[in-house]
Design a protein around this motif. Structure first.
Motif, PDB file in Angstrom:
ATOM      1  N   ASP B 106       0.774  -1.240   0.000  1.00  0.00           N
ATOM      2  CA  ASP B 106       0.000   0.000   0.000  1.00  0.00           C
ATOM      3  C   ASP B 106       0.809   1.296   0.000  1.00  0.00           C
ATOM      4  OD1 ASP B 106      -2.734   0.548  -0.110  1.00  0.00           O
ATOM      5  OD2 ASP B 106      -2.578   1.466   1.879  1.00  0.00           O
ATOM      6  N   ARG B 107       1.593   1.466   1.055  1.00  0.00           N
ATOM      7  CA  ARG B 107       2.280   2.734   1.259  1.00  0.00           C
ATOM      8  C   ARG B 107       3.312   2.961   0.153  1.00  0.00           C
ATOM      9  NH1 ARG B 107       2.875   6.238   5.579  1.00  0.00           N
ATOM     10  NH2 ARG B 107       1.338   5.027   6.713  1.00  0.00           N
ATOM     11  N   ARG B 108       4.030   1.875  -0.174  1.00  0.00           N
ATOM     12  CA  ARG B 108       5.064   1.965  -1.181  1.00  0.00           C
ATOM     13  C   ARG B 108       4.454   2.372  -2.523  1.00  0.00           C
ATOM     14  NH1 ARG B 108       8.934  -3.120  -2.131  1.00  0.00           N
ATOM     15  NH2 ARG B 108      10.276  -2.268  -3.748  1.00  0.00           N
ATOM     16  N   GLU B 109       3.277   1.797  -2.814  1.00  0.00           N
ATOM     17  CA  GLU B 109       2.627   2.120  -4.074  1.00  0.00           C
ATOM     18  C   GLU B 109       2.232   3.595  -4.130  1.00  0.00           C
ATOM     19  OE1 GLU B 109      -0.527  -0.513  -6.198  1.00  0.00           O
ATOM     20  OE2 GLU B 109      -1.600   1.234  -5.434  1.00  0.00           O
ATOM     21  N   SER B 110       1.693   4.103  -3.008  1.00  0.00           N
ATOM     22  CA  SER B 110       1.302   5.520  -2.979  1.00  0.00           C
ATOM     23  C   SER B 110       2.507   6.394  -3.283  1.00  0.00           C
ATOM     24  CB  SER B 110       0.759   5.908  -1.610  1.00  0.00           C
ATOM     25  OG  SER B 110      -0.265   5.036  -1.257  1.00  0.00           O
ATOM     26  N   VAL B 111       3.621   6.097  -2.593  1.00  0.00           N
ATOM     27  CA  VAL B 111       4.840   6.884  -2.803  1.00  0.00           C
ATOM     28  C   VAL B 111       5.293   6.741  -4.246  1.00  0.00           C
ATOM     29  CG1 VAL B 111       7.263   7.122  -2.150  1.00  0.00           C
ATOM     30  CG2 VAL B 111       5.531   6.689  -0.394  1.00  0.00           C
ATOM     31  N   GLY B 112       5.281   5.503  -4.750  1.00  0.00           N
ATOM     32  CA  GLY B 112       5.721   5.231  -6.115  1.00  0.00           C
ATOM     33  C   GLY B 112       4.888   5.988  -7.135  1.00  0.00           C
ATOM     34  N   VAL B 113       3.574   5.941  -6.946  1.00  0.00           N
ATOM     35  CA  VAL B 113       2.676   6.615  -7.890  1.00  0.00           C
ATOM     36  C   VAL B 113       2.922   8.117  -7.865  1.00  0.00           C
ATOM     37  CG1 VAL B 113       0.257   7.245  -8.221  1.00  0.00           C
ATOM     38  CG2 VAL B 113       0.884   4.854  -7.973  1.00  0.00           C
ATOM     39  N   THR B 114       3.066   8.665  -6.660  1.00  0.00           N
ATOM     40  CA  THR B 114       3.327  10.103  -6.532  1.00  0.00           C
ATOM     41  C   THR B 114       4.642  10.459  -7.233  1.00  0.00           C
ATOM     42  OG1 THR B 114       2.259   9.932  -4.395  1.00  0.00           O
ATOM     43  CG2 THR B 114       3.368  12.004  -4.881  1.00  0.00           C
ATOM     44  N   CYS B 115       5.685   9.661  -6.964  1.00  0.00           N
ATOM     45  CA  CYS B 115       6.981   9.915  -7.595  1.00  0.00           C
ATOM     46  C   CYS B 115       6.866   9.838  -9.113  1.00  0.00           C
ATOM     47  CB  CYS B 115       8.031   8.914  -7.123  1.00  0.00           C
ATOM     48  SG  CYS B 115       8.518   9.213  -5.428  1.00  0.00           S
ATOM     49  N   ALA B 116       6.116   8.831  -9.599  1.00  0.00           N
ATOM     50  CA  ALA B 116       5.958   8.655 -11.039  1.00  0.00           C
ATOM     51  C   ALA B 116       5.346   9.900 -11.661  1.00  0.00           C
ATOM     52  CB  ALA B 116       5.082   7.441 -11.316  1.00  0.00           C
ATOM     53  N   LEU B 117       4.363  10.463 -10.965  1.00  0.00           N
ATOM     54  CA  LEU B 117       3.713  11.647 -11.519  1.00  0.00           C
ATOM     55  C   LEU B 117       4.637  12.857 -11.466  1.00  0.00           C
ATOM     56  CD1 LEU B 117       0.076  11.158 -10.270  1.00  0.00           C
ATOM     57  CD2 LEU B 117       0.905  11.053 -12.605  1.00  0.00           C
ATOM     58  N   LEU B 118       5.439  12.947 -10.390  1.00  0.00           N
ATOM     59  CA  LEU B 118       6.400  14.049 -10.312  1.00  0.00           C
ATOM     60  C   LEU B 118       7.430  13.909 -11.429  1.00  0.00           C
ATOM     61  CD1 LEU B 118       6.912  14.396  -6.453  1.00  0.00           C
ATOM     62  CD2 LEU B 118       5.745  15.975  -8.018  1.00  0.00           C
ATOM     63  N   LEU B 119       7.873  12.665 -11.648  1.00  0.00           N
ATOM     64  CA  LEU B 119       8.825  12.402 -12.720  1.00  0.00           C
ATOM     65  C   LEU B 119       8.200  12.788 -14.055  1.00  0.00           C
ATOM     66  CD1 LEU B 119      11.622  11.212 -13.292  1.00  0.00           C
ATOM     67  CD2 LEU B 119      10.550   8.978 -13.562  1.00  0.00           C
ATOM     68  N   GLY B 120       6.922  12.446 -14.205  1.00  0.00           N
ATOM     69  CA  GLY B 120       6.193  12.818 -15.417  1.00  0.00           C
ATOM     70  C   GLY B 120       6.180  14.326 -15.589  1.00  0.00           C
ATOM     71  N   ALA B 121       5.974  15.039 -14.475  1.00  0.00           N
ATOM     72  CA  ALA B 121       5.973  16.500 -14.530  1.00  0.00           C
ATOM     73  C   ALA B 121       7.347  16.982 -14.974  1.00  0.00           C
ATOM     74  CB  ALA B 121       5.604  17.074 -13.170  1.00  0.00           C
ATOM     75  N   GLY B 122       8.390  16.319 -14.444  1.00  0.00           N
ATOM     76  CA  GLY B 122       9.760  16.679 -14.817  1.00  0.00           C
ATOM     77  C   GLY B 122       9.979  16.472 -16.310  1.00  0.00           C
ATOM     78  N   LEU B 123       9.517  15.321 -16.817  1.00  0.00           N
ATOM     79  CA  LEU B 123       9.662  15.019 -18.243  1.00  0.00           C
ATOM     80  C   LEU B 123       8.949  16.068 -19.085  1.00  0.00           C
ATOM     81  CD1 LEU B 123       9.146  11.147 -18.336  1.00  0.00           C
ATOM     82  CD2 LEU B 123      11.211  12.400 -18.967  1.00  0.00           C
ATOM     83  N   PHE B 124       7.748  16.402 -18.620  1.00  0.00           N
ATOM     84  CA  PHE B 124       6.955  17.409 -19.334  1.00  0.00           C
ATOM     85  C   PHE B 124       7.715  18.739 -19.380  1.00  0.00           C
ATOM     86  CE2 PHE B 124       3.410  20.652 -18.784  1.00  0.00           C
ATOM     87  CZ  PHE B 124       3.115  20.703 -20.134  1.00  0.00           C
ATOM     88  N   ALA B 125       8.238  19.133 -18.191  1.00  0.00           N
ATOM     89  CA  ALA B 125       8.964  20.404 -18.112  1.00  0.00           C
ATOM     90  C   ALA B 125      10.192  20.350 -19.025  1.00  0.00           C
ATOM     91  CB  ALA B 125       9.370  20.682 -16.669  1.00  0.00           C
ATOM     92  N   SER B 126      10.915  19.200 -19.012  1.00  0.00           N
ATOM     93  CA  SER B 126      12.117  19.102 -19.840  1.00  0.00           C
ATOM     94  C   SER B 126      11.752  19.189 -21.313  1.00  0.00           C
ATOM     95  CB  SER B 126      12.845  17.777 -19.612  1.00  0.00           C
ATOM     96  OG  SER B 126      12.778  17.407 -18.287  1.00  0.00           O
TER      97      SER B 126
END
Lengths: 252, 435
Positions: B106-126
């Protein structure tokens, strides 16, 4: 003059057995009437004026206790019962005689002794209080429960409805409509009386003329006139909510 | 897993309409009916957002073609723009979907999903910083200036392309005003980007993800509660069955009658003992076996011995008939329901009626679309139903048992007969529904 007695017992073999026992233990006792149910016992009581009444507690129609209520001012009452812990306790407290079935001759002999001495003394104990307490004990368990069934007329049929299946009650002139998921019926019981018997957690009054089952409520909305209306699962009718009951739907 | 997810979702929606998120039916929102960050969710959402984004992109390209009158550059602009759209709407959710596929705790997935979206935001910004902005600055801006749609100042403000004077340093007092606007423009672009990403890129999806998690947790809790309640009910049921086997009233009254028969009718006394023994045999073993194994035949045997005893006790005021085809005898049938109906028929039908009465038990199998059903009726010609209210526990217990065992597929009905008396009918499926 011989003592007179009435036997009220709905099962014929048991009546016969009591008569036989009495005949052997108290041959002078005259059985003036034998009755199968409460109502005829009451009639015979008035007509024959016996000194002693043997009453079965469980009888069809009028129960032994109800008959005893009237009989105790006119006669010595002996109750008979197959198994009724409460009644037994109540009788013990009130020192009124009771017999457990099957009736043991020795026990009946003691009862006869007691009856003879009471008849001689001519005293009739007031057992109304005792009867009240038996009825309370016997009926209490039932009464504490909420209404479970409604027997009502559907067209020209009489049917039993479980209250869980009833969506709402709506009073309609002199009848009360009982609306279920699949069918609708009418009863004569007024809403006020129903309200006393229904579980207040499950059924809410929402209007002077409407009681609804909470679980059936689907939505609450304000109509064009600004009044609250309920719709219930399984019925197209919109039910009005009076001002006085609107607080129940605050925040819904 | 994804199909299952969708079905679970729909099933939840049906099971608990109050609490399930409402199902969306418009094509735009249909992706919401699937679990957030699952494949069906991802491709449906990408399709919807992609079509929307591409539509907008095409519009802007049409405008650009009109402005710069150069289809090649417009096509490039279109491709770059499509890239922006896809990276914006797809990158974060795609990564989050991959994370969710790992089925982490549970907890790991929440963190993972959040990180994935932040990474996605980073990719978008790049992407925006390294592809889109340079393209606009280097390719689009000069062409727009050339075509006189923008002054160099406007182009600088909008795209940061400085074609006014390459030698002029950006940070001078002279250009302070322009610089301010330039920075201002960048802020707007940053905020726009964040809002865009929030709406299309995964911000909304992330909140939906957490909402879904809360919902599922709540559902699990409800199910647990429900299971617990069922367990308690089941225990109550067994207790009830055990307690109700032999009513003391029945036993002692029977013995009282027996006492009478012994004196004046030994033949009947013998019949009575036999019937009582049969009744005790039929009822007592069940106390040990529990409630799971009874058949209609066994239940009818209990009713028959009971009726036989009652017939003797009531001095033949009672007649009875059991008309059940042999084929039905082995059908599973819950304990004590039938006896309760027979007891009621005597207590409320025959006893209150003057004179004699008859009780009939009939049964039949019915084949219908939803499988074989067993219909058992207890018919009396007694006093009939009277209108009013009832607090009877016996029938309520039957309803409870039916609800527990057959999950809404068992039925009990009581109807008055026009010729007098009552019909009590039990209808159950022949096979127990799987929970």
């Amino acid at each position: 003059m011989n003592a007179t007695a009435l036997i009220a017992e709905d099962e014929e073999p048991q009546r016969r057995e009591l008569r036989r026992l009495l005949a052997s233990l108290w041959p002078e006792l005259e059985i003036v009437a034998e009755c199968e149910d409460g109502l005829s016992a009451l009639e015979a009581l008035q007509a024959r004026q016996p000194q002693i009444v043997f009453l079965d507690i469980r009888m069809p129609g009028l129960s032994g206790i109800e008959v005893a209520r009237q009989a105790c001012s006119m006669a010595q009452v002996v109750m008979t019962t197959a198994y009724d812990a409460h009644a037994v306790q109540a009788f013990e407290a009130g020192a009124v005689d009771y017999l457990l079935k099957p009736i043991a001759p020795e026990r009946l002999a003691r009862t006869i002794e007691r009856l003879k001495s009471r008849l001689e003394a001519g005293n009739r104990p007031d057992i109304t209080a005792v009867l009240d307490s038996i009825q309370r004990l016997a009926g209490g368990a039932e009464r504490a429960r909420h209404l479970r069934w409604i027997t009502a007329t559907v067209g020209n049929q009489v049917k039993m409805f479980a209250v869980e299946d009833i969506l709402f009650f709506m009073s309609d002139d002199k009848y009360t409509r009982v609306v279920g998921r699949d069918e609708e019926a009418v009863i004569r019981t007024p809403l006020k009386e129903l309200l006393r018997e229904l579980d207040p957690e499950v059924f809410w009054q929402i209007h002077r003329s409407v009681i609804v089952q909470v679980r059936a409520i689907r939505s609450v909305r304000r109509n064009d006139l600004g009044r609250l209306e309920l719709s219930v699962e399984g019925s197209p009718e919109a039910l009005p909510v009076s001002q006085a009951f609107q607080h129940r739907f605050k925040g819904m | 897993m994804n199909e299952v997810a969708a079905i679970v979702w729909n099933a939840n929606g049906m099971m608990d309409a109050d609490r399930a998120p409402p199902l969306s039916h418009g094509w735009l929102m249909r992706y919401r009916n699937y679990r957030v960050f699952s494949w069906p969710w991802l491709w449906r959402r990408t399709l919807v957002f992609g079509v929307l984004g591409t539509g907008l992109g095409t519009l802007s390209v049409l405008v650009k073609i009109y402005q710069v009158n150069d289809w090649r550059i417009s096509a490039e602009e279109f491709i770059v723009g499509l890239g922006t759209v896809l990276v914006c709407i797809g990158a974060g959710p795609l990564l989050a979907t991959l994370v969710r596929l790992r089925r982490w705790p549970d907890r790991r997935e929440s963190v993972g999903v959040t990180c994935a979206l932040l990474l996605g935001a980073g990719l978008f910004a790049s992407y925006v910083g390294m592809v889109e902005h340079p393209f606009e600055r280097e390719v689009m801006a000069p062409r727009l200036i050339e075509a006189h749609f923008l002054t160099p100042e406007q182009a600088y403000d909008l795209f940061g392309s400085d074609s006014r004077d390459k030698a002029e340093p950006i940070l001078t007092v002279d250009s302070a005003n322009g610089h301010g606007i330039h920075v201002h423009g960048r802020w707007i672009s940053l905020i726009t980007g964040m809002v865009l990403y929030g709406v299309f890129g995964g911000g909304v999806a992330l909140s939906a993800y957490f909402r879904e998690k809360r919902f599922i947790a709540e559902q699990a809790r409800q199910r647990q509660l429900e299971a617990l309640r069922l367990q308690v009910d089941e225990a109550d049921l067994q207790l009830m069955v055990l307690q109700a086997q032999i009513e003391p009233h029945f036993l002692f009254n029977t013995l009282a009658s027996l006492r009478s028969f012994i004196h004046d009718d030994t033949g009947r006394a013998v019949t009575m003992v036999d019937a009582l023994v049969e009744h005790l045999r039929a009822t007592l073993p069940q106390m040990r076996e529990g409630s799971g194994t009874s058949t209609l035949g066994q239940q009818l045997a209990i009713c028959r011995s009971y009726l036989e005893v009652m017939k003797l006790r009531m001095s033949n005021r009672l007649e009875y008939a059991i008309e059940v085809p042999l084929a039905c005898m082995d059908a599973p049938f819950p304990p004590l329901m039938l006896l309760t109906l027979v007891e009621n028929a005597i207590k409320h039908g025959i006893e209150p009626k003057r004179g004699s009465g008859t009780i009939r038990i009939v049964a039949e199998q019915r084949r219908s679309a939803d499988g074989a059903r067993l219909l058992v009726q207890v018919i009396d010609d007694g006093a009939g139903l009277r209108g009013g209210m009832g607090h009877g526990v016996g029938l309520s217990n039957i309803r409870t048992q039916l609800a527990l065992r057959y999950r809404g597929q068992g039925r009990l009905s009581l109807v008055g007969r026009s010729e007098g008396g009552t019909v009590a009918a039990l209808e159950i499926p022949e096979a127990l529904p799987r929970p």
